[in-house]
Design a protein around this motif. Structure first.
Motif, PDB file in Angstrom:
ATOM      1  N   GLN A  23      34.693  38.257  42.506  1.00 37.58           N
ATOM      2  CA  GLN A  23      35.295  38.301  43.834  1.00 37.58           C
ATOM      3  C   GLN A  23      34.808  37.103  44.641  1.00 37.58           C
ATOM      4  O   GLN A  23      33.634  36.750  44.608  1.00 37.58           O
ATOM      5  CB  GLN A  23      34.905  39.597  44.529  1.00 37.58           C
ATOM      6  CG  GLN A  23      35.596  39.814  45.846  1.00 37.58           C
ATOM      7  CD  GLN A  23      35.247  41.170  46.423  1.00 37.58           C
ATOM      8  OE1 GLN A  23      34.414  41.899  45.902  1.00 37.58           O
ATOM      9  NE2 GLN A  23      35.884  41.509  47.513  1.00 37.58           N
ATOM     10  N   ASP A  24      35.708  36.464  45.352  1.00 36.97           N
ATOM     11  CA  ASP A  24      35.368  35.326  46.189  1.00 36.97           C
ATOM     12  C   ASP A  24      34.475  35.793  47.341  1.00 36.97           C
ATOM     13  O   ASP A  24      34.778  36.791  47.993  1.00 36.97           O
ATOM     14  CB  ASP A  24      36.661  34.712  46.731  1.00 36.97           C
ATOM     15  CG  ASP A  24      36.446  33.359  47.358  1.00 36.97           C
ATOM     16  OD1 ASP A  24      36.992  32.390  46.817  1.00 36.97           O
ATOM     17  OD2 ASP A  24      35.750  33.275  48.384  1.00 36.97           O
ATOM     18  N   ILE A  25      33.400  35.079  47.604  1.00 43.51           N
ATOM     19  CA  ILE A  25      32.482  35.513  48.669  1.00 43.51           C
ATOM     20  C   ILE A  25      33.013  35.192  50.066  1.00 43.51           C
ATOM     21  O   ILE A  25      32.487  35.692  51.050  1.00 43.51           O
ATOM     22  CB  ILE A  25      31.057  34.949  48.488  1.00 43.51           C
ATOM     23  CG1 ILE A  25      31.047  33.427  48.530  1.00 43.51           C
ATOM     24  CG2 ILE A  25      30.464  35.464  47.187  1.00 43.51           C
ATOM     25  CD1 ILE A  25      29.645  32.834  48.529  1.00 43.51           C
ATOM     26  N   THR A  26      34.071  34.379  50.155  1.00 37.72           N
ATOM     27  CA  THR A  26      34.645  34.077  51.465  1.00 37.72           C
ATOM     28  C   THR A  26      35.916  34.868  51.747  1.00 37.72           C
ATOM     29  O   THR A  26      36.389  34.875  52.888  1.00 37.72           O
ATOM     30  CB  THR A  26      34.968  32.575  51.607  1.00 37.72           C
ATOM     31  OG1 THR A  26      35.959  32.209  50.645  1.00 37.72           O
ATOM     32  CG2 THR A  26      33.718  31.741  51.414  1.00 37.72           C
ATOM     33  N   ASP A  27      36.470  35.528  50.724  1.00 35.52           N
ATOM     34  CA  ASP A  27      37.696  36.309  50.895  1.00 35.52           C
ATOM     35  C   ASP A  27      37.677  37.478  49.913  1.00 35.52           C
ATOM     36  O   ASP A  27      37.846  37.276  48.715  1.00 35.52           O
ATOM     37  CB  ASP A  27      38.927  35.442  50.653  1.00 35.52           C
ATOM     38  CG  ASP A  27      40.230  36.204  50.778  1.00 35.52           C
ATOM     39  OD1 ASP A  27      40.216  37.416  51.080  1.00 35.52           O
ATOM     40  OD2 ASP A  27      41.284  35.589  50.550  1.00 35.52           O
TER      41      ASP A  27
END
Length: 120
Positions: free
Chosen positions: A52-56
């Motif tokens: 999972q993207d840490i910014t989205d």
């Protein structure tokens, strides 16, 4: 965590991302999670990782490493892959998707850019 050894010879790497509708995020996770352990057992699948993207929280990155084209073919023909694909395509609104295939010409261990050594 699924054990993976990125030191094995890898001829082909795929780098992909999916941005899913916020309401479908958990559906996406539920569809791909069972598939990961099955993929890790296919001979020639060096690694197969969703993150999972840490910014989205609605963006997921898939990194796949394969020994050769035969391993890719086996992956593409596996029932686990077909089940996950069918589930995702039938119930998840994918807002954006990009994928790149890379042919690996050389491979070796290394530290990340900037010379920062990671704990081993």
């Amino acid at each position: 965590m699924i054990e993976q050894d990125k030191n094995q010879p890898t001829e082909v790497v795929f780098s992909t991302y999916y941005r899913v509708h916020p309401e479908d995020r958990q559906k996406f996770i539920d569809a791909v999670t069972p598939h990961l352990a099955v993929e890790a057992r296919i001979p020639g699948v060096i690694y197969y990782v969703f993150a999972q993207d840490i910014t989205d929280p609605n963006t997921f990155h898939l990194s796949e490493g394969f020994r050769d084209q035969a391993a890719i073919d086996e992956h593409n023909q596996s029932s686990a892959f077909a089940d996950a694909l069918r589930e995702v395509m039938g119930s998840v609104r994918i807002l954006e998707h990009q994928a790149q295939r890379y042919e690996v010409s050389s491979q070796g261990a290394g530290d990340p850019p900037g010379g920062v050594r990671m704990a081993r």
